[in-house]
Design an enzyme around this catalytic site. Structure first.
Site, PDB file in Angstrom:
ATOM      1  N   ARG A 194       0.857  -1.184   0.000  1.00 21.28           N
ATOM      2  CA  ARG A 194       0.000   0.000   0.000  1.00 21.28           C
ATOM      3  C   ARG A 194       0.894   1.234   0.000  1.00 21.28           C
ATOM      4  O   ARG A 194       1.828   1.304   0.804  1.00 21.28           O
ATOM      5  CB  ARG A 194      -0.889  -0.019   1.249  1.00 21.28           C
ATOM      6  CG  ARG A 194      -1.897   1.097   1.286  1.00 21.28           C
ATOM      7  CD  ARG A 194      -2.689   1.074   2.572  1.00 21.28           C
ATOM      8  NE  ARG A 194      -2.192   2.045   3.507  1.00 21.28           N
ATOM      9  CZ  ARG A 194      -2.908   2.566   4.512  1.00 21.28           C
ATOM     10  NH1 ARG A 194      -4.155   2.183   4.695  1.00 21.28           N
ATOM     11  NH2 ARG A 194      -2.384   3.449   5.322  1.00 21.28           N
ATOM     12  N   TYR A 242      -3.646  11.422   5.915  1.00 23.44           N
ATOM     13  CA  TYR A 242      -3.931  10.052   6.334  1.00 23.44           C
ATOM     14  C   TYR A 242      -2.855   9.075   5.833  1.00 23.44           C
ATOM     15  O   TYR A 242      -2.443   9.140   4.675  1.00 23.44           O
ATOM     16  CB  TYR A 242      -5.311   9.579   5.811  1.00 23.44           C
ATOM     17  CG  TYR A 242      -5.410   8.108   6.002  1.00 23.44           C
ATOM     18  CD1 TYR A 242      -5.638   7.601   7.274  1.00 23.44           C
ATOM     19  CD2 TYR A 242      -5.124   7.224   4.977  1.00 23.44           C
ATOM     20  CE1 TYR A 242      -5.596   6.243   7.509  1.00 23.44           C
ATOM     21  CE2 TYR A 242      -5.093   5.860   5.193  1.00 23.44           C
ATOM     22  CZ  TYR A 242      -5.332   5.381   6.466  1.00 23.44           C
ATOM     23  OH  TYR A 242      -5.272   4.053   6.696  1.00 23.44           O
ATOM     24  N   ASP A 300      -5.224   3.842  -0.083  1.00 25.10           N
ATOM     25  CA  ASP A 300      -6.395   4.059   0.783  1.00 25.10           C
ATOM     26  C   ASP A 300      -6.777   5.540   0.749  1.00 25.10           C
ATOM     27  O   ASP A 300      -5.981   6.406   1.133  1.00 25.10           O
ATOM     28  CB  ASP A 300      -6.020   3.634   2.220  1.00 25.10           C
ATOM     29  CG  ASP A 300      -7.228   3.607   3.154  1.00 25.10           C
ATOM     30  OD1 ASP A 300      -8.320   4.054   2.747  1.00 25.10           O
ATOM     31  OD2 ASP A 300      -7.064   3.135   4.300  1.00 25.10           O
ATOM     32  N   HIS A 330      -9.419   6.703   2.376  1.00 24.80           N
ATOM     33  CA  HIS A 330      -9.965   6.960   3.711  1.00 24.80           C
ATOM     34  C   HIS A 330     -11.209   7.847   3.687  1.00 24.80           C
ATOM     35  O   HIS A 330     -11.305   8.837   4.431  1.00 24.80           O
ATOM     36  CB  HIS A 330      -8.876   7.536   4.635  1.00 24.80           C
ATOM     37  CG  HIS A 330      -8.859   6.872   5.977  1.00 24.80           C
ATOM     38  ND1 HIS A 330      -9.269   7.491   7.131  1.00 24.80           N
ATOM     39  CD2 HIS A 330      -8.515   5.620   6.336  1.00 24.80           C
ATOM     40  CE1 HIS A 330      -9.165   6.651   8.131  1.00 24.80           C
ATOM     41  NE2 HIS A 330      -8.710   5.503   7.687  1.00 24.80           N
ATOM     42  N   GLU A 366      -9.095   2.029  -1.968  1.00 23.67           N
ATOM     43  CA  GLU A 366      -9.885   1.673  -0.777  1.00 23.67           C
ATOM     44  C   GLU A 366     -10.663   2.865  -0.242  1.00 23.67           C
ATOM     45  O   GLU A 366     -10.153   3.998  -0.230  1.00 23.67           O
ATOM     46  CB  GLU A 366      -8.896   1.175   0.283  1.00 23.67           C
ATOM     47  CG  GLU A 366      -9.541   0.812   1.587  1.00 23.67           C
ATOM     48  CD  GLU A 366      -8.504   0.539   2.665  1.00 23.67           C
ATOM     49  OE1 GLU A 366      -7.342   0.225   2.339  1.00 23.67           O
ATOM     50  OE2 GLU A 366      -8.876   0.664   3.842  1.00 23.67           O
ATOM     51  N   GLU A 401     -13.858  -1.630   5.963  1.00 27.87           N
ATOM     52  CA  GLU A 401     -13.192  -1.843   7.253  1.00 27.87           C
ATOM     53  C   GLU A 401     -14.025  -1.329   8.427  1.00 27.87           C
ATOM     54  O   GLU A 401     -13.826  -1.773   9.549  1.00 27.87           O
ATOM     55  CB  GLU A 401     -11.782  -1.223   7.266  1.00 27.87           C
ATOM     56  CG  GLU A 401     -11.767   0.288   7.262  1.00 27.87           C
ATOM     57  CD  GLU A 401     -10.360   0.873   7.256  1.00 27.87           C
ATOM     58  OE1 GLU A 401      -9.476   0.303   6.612  1.00 27.87           O
ATOM     59  OE2 GLU A 401     -10.178   1.919   7.903  1.00 27.87           O
ATOM     60  N   ARG A 441     -13.693  -5.509   2.865  1.00 33.67           N
ATOM     61  CA  ARG A 441     -12.652  -5.346   3.888  1.00 33.67           C
ATOM     62  C   ARG A 441     -13.133  -5.597   5.311  1.00 33.67           C
ATOM     63  O   ARG A 441     -12.413  -5.353   6.268  1.00 33.67           O
ATOM     64  CB  ARG A 441     -12.074  -3.922   3.791  1.00 33.67           C
ATOM     65  CG  ARG A 441     -11.285  -3.841   2.539  1.00 33.67           C
ATOM     66  CD  ARG A 441     -10.130  -2.947   2.470  1.00 33.67           C
ATOM     67  NE  ARG A 441      -9.624  -2.270   3.618  1.00 33.67           N
ATOM     68  CZ  ARG A 441      -8.586  -2.689   4.344  1.00 33.67           C
ATOM     69  NH1 ARG A 441      -7.999  -3.839   4.058  1.00 33.67           N
ATOM     70  NH2 ARG A 441      -8.148  -1.957   5.348  1.00 33.67           N
ATOM     71  N   GLU A 456      -4.487  -7.464   4.855  1.00 33.52           N
ATOM     72  CA  GLU A 456      -3.623  -6.362   5.294  1.00 33.52           C
ATOM     73  C   GLU A 456      -2.773  -6.835   6.478  1.00 33.52           C
ATOM     74  O   GLU A 456      -3.256  -7.568   7.346  1.00 33.52           O
ATOM     75  CB  GLU A 456      -4.494  -5.178   5.739  1.00 33.52           C
ATOM     76  CG  GLU A 456      -3.700  -3.970   6.194  1.00 33.52           C
ATOM     77  CD  GLU A 456      -4.599  -2.791   6.588  1.00 33.52           C
ATOM     78  OE1 GLU A 456      -5.814  -3.011   6.811  1.00 33.52           O
ATOM     79  OE2 GLU A 456      -4.084  -1.666   6.680  1.00 33.52           O
ATOM     80  N   TRP A 500     -12.652  11.723   8.311  1.00 28.42           N
ATOM     81  CA  TRP A 500     -11.273  11.329   8.595  1.00 28.42           C
ATOM     82  C   TRP A 500     -10.938  10.007   7.957  1.00 28.42           C
ATOM     83  O   TRP A 500     -11.686   9.108   7.888  1.00 28.42           O
ATOM     84  CB  TRP A 500     -10.981  11.208  10.104  1.00 28.42           C
ATOM     85  CG  TRP A 500      -9.552  10.785  10.243  1.00 28.42           C
ATOM     86  CD1 TRP A 500      -8.442  11.535   9.948  1.00 28.42           C
ATOM     87  CD2 TRP A 500      -9.069   9.485  10.618  1.00 28.42           C
ATOM     88  NE1 TRP A 500      -7.305  10.792  10.122  1.00 28.42           N
ATOM     89  CE2 TRP A 500      -7.658   9.523  10.526  1.00 28.42           C
ATOM     90  CE3 TRP A 500      -9.682   8.305  11.006  1.00 28.42           C
ATOM     91  CZ2 TRP A 500      -6.846   8.430  10.808  1.00 28.42           C
ATOM     92  CZ3 TRP A 500      -8.892   7.213  11.287  1.00 28.42           C
ATOM     93  CH2 TRP A 500      -7.479   7.279  11.199  1.00 28.42           C
TER      94      TRP A 500
HETATM   95  O1  LIG Z   1      -5.557   0.062   7.680  1.00 33.23           O
HETATM   96  C1  LIG Z   1      -6.353   0.804   7.105  1.00 33.23           C
HETATM   97  O2  LIG Z   1      -6.713   0.654   5.941  1.00 33.23           O
HETATM   98  C2  LIG Z   1      -6.909   1.934   7.831  1.00 33.23           C
HETATM   99  O3  LIG Z   1      -7.634   2.699   7.231  1.00 33.23           O
HETATM  100  C3  LIG Z   1      -6.535   2.073   9.258  1.00 33.23           C
HETATM  101  C4  LIG Z   1      -7.612   2.708  10.089  1.00 33.23           C
HETATM  102  O4  LIG Z   1      -7.587   4.090   9.940  1.00 33.23           O
HETATM  103  C5  LIG Z   1      -7.434   2.343  11.541  1.00 33.23           C
HETATM  104  O5  LIG Z   1      -7.377   0.959  11.632  1.00 33.23           O
HETATM  105  C6  LIG Z   1      -8.558   2.920  12.368  1.00 33.23           C
HETATM  106  O6  LIG Z   1      -8.525   2.388  13.654  1.00 33.23           O
HETATM  107 MG   LIG Z   2      -8.367   1.770   5.414  1.00 30.89          MG
END
Ligand SMILES: O=C(O)C(=O)C[C@H](O)[C@H](O)CO
Ligand SMILES: [Mg+2]
Length: 403
Positions: A148, A160, A211, A213, A237, A263, A284, A340, A403
């Site tokens: 990644r 991020y 990612d 985010h 992602e 996630e 995820r 991951e 975030w």
């Molecule tokens: O690992 C990732 O893809 C993340 O986005 C990490 C997250 O921000 C994190 O696990 C939040 O607790």
């Molecule tokens: Mg993530």
């Protein structure tokens, strides 16, 4: 029947907070489940302690599905990350117990291995494109087949996925939430340059992931996906917040770049439309936040019908107990995609001795009965809980953002 006679919640902080459920049976066999919800750890600890454990005592530990249904349907208040992480911890611990009693690793109880090992992706991050590419080359040299890549955005103090420590990325970094600032246009300019530099340095035999985010609108995500197609990303992602599952249709109309999401999902209902409409390529959802091994298998089975593969979350806030459970799950499901993997610190590894291992870009859960992970309770007791929050994010004009 192995009767549940006790259960306890262990909160420890060997560098970061982890919540672990230990379920003990009358035969002396115990099982572990991860219950860590980053930044909200004590809510799950309380839910377990006050509302779940009293209902477990005296039950047959072998009745995993019935206990899952009891906790899910019996609570009346369904879903949500706190409830589902608590149920996940119970479910995971019960699979651990069943494996130990059977003398088999959990993946054998799930149908056996569908592959020899599971491909994992590591995190390469850096404040500049050059830093990120340098770290990615190090991962490649260590044998990683999937990496990644995240880099800082010029003109923004932080972003991020980029940390001070290039290996141990830890987002929950302060006693009160850190405030970050975000600018989408600057970000959209840098990411294609990052991918271009990464392909030039790393070649085409390595999978590259990224990612977002949850920070783009669907049309912005469509544009980024299109710009990156020439670099063949493995996935993008969390392109846009997924409360509105329909939104992914718009992204799909504009790009063939594969999409991963989930996630923060905690139930099959969070991803049903995304899967059934083939709006994503990877799901995820993970053991600890999506109701444990039992519920995650249902999600994977649904996904399999639509050629959607798994790509379980595996950041450092998921404890080694979750990592072990994820690896058993990954090894067994037919539609595995990638896992991951962010290494835990040596302090965390010492608290949670485990049988899983990494070699040549892939992991294996090991052959120990159950999950193959333990907790050193004396050591765990030395690391007291420290309140820690995930950051928040604002646009440059002060508007609160994702975030
Ligand atoms: O690992 C990732 O893809 C993340 O986005 C990490 C997250 O921000 C994190 O696990 C939040 O607790
Ligand atoms: Mg993530």
């Amino acid at each position: 029947m192995p009767k549940i006679i006790d259960a306890k919640v262990i909160v420890t902080s060997p560098g970061r907070n982890f919540v672990t459920l230990k379920i003990i049976t009358d035969e002396g066999v115990y099982g572990l489940g991860d219950a860590t919800l980053n930044g909200r750890e004590l809510s799950v600890a309380s839910y377990l302690q006050d509302h779940v454990i009293p209902c477990l005592i005296g039950r047959d530990a072998h009745r995993i599905e019935d206990i899952w249904q009891y906790l899910y349907k019996g609570a009346y208040w369904r879903r949500g990350p706190v409830t589902m992480s608590a149920i996940a911890a119970v479910d995971t611990a019960l699979w651990d117990i069943k494996g130990k009693i059977a003398g088999l690793p959990v993946y054998q109880l799930l149908g056996g291995a569908s592959r020899e090992s599971v491909m994992v992706y590591g995190h390469a991050n850096g404040t500049t494109i050059e830093d990120t590419v340098k770290t990615a080359l190090e991962y490649q040299a260590q044998g990683y087949k999937a990496i990644r890549i995240q880099c800082g955005v010029p003109g923004m103090a932080s972003t991020y996925g980029v940390s001070k420590d290039k290996y141990f990325y830890e987002p929950a970094d302060a006693d009160l939430p850190t405030e970050n600032v975000w600018n989408t246009s600057k970000y959209l300019r840098i990411v294609p340059e990052l991918f271009k530099a990464a392909r030039e340095a790393l070649g085409w035999d390595v999978h590259l992931l990224h990612d977002i985010h949850h920070r783009l609108t669907p049309i912005e995500a469509g544009r980024l996906g299109k710009d990156l197609e020439q670099y063949r990303p493995f996935w993008l992602e969390d392109a846009t917040p997924a409360e509105n599952q329909e939104a992914f249709k718009l992204i799909r109309q504009h790009t063939t770049t594969p999409l991963a999401v989930g996630e923060i999902f905690n139930s099959i209902h969070d991803c049903r439309e995304l899967i059934e409409n083939q709006l994503i390529d990877y799901i995820r959802a993970t053991v600890v936040h999506a109701g444990g091994i039992s519920h995650l298998r249902k999600i994977a089975n649904l996904a399999d019908l639509y050629q959607v593969r798994t790509g379980c979350h595996g950041a450092t806030d998921l404890s080694p107990v979750c990592m072990a459970a994820a690896l058993h799950f990954d090894l067994s499901v037919p539609n595995f995609g990638v896992q991951e993997y962010m290494r835990h610190t040596p302090e965390t590894d010492a608290v949670f001795p485990h049988a899983y291992s990494f070699a040549d870009g892939a992991m294996h859960p090991g052959e120990a009965p159950g999950l193959g992970v333990d907790i050193d309770e004396d050591l765990a007791a030395k690391y007291e809980y420290n309140r820690a929050f995930l950051p928040v994010n604002r646009l440059e004009d002060g508007t609160m953002f994702n975030w």
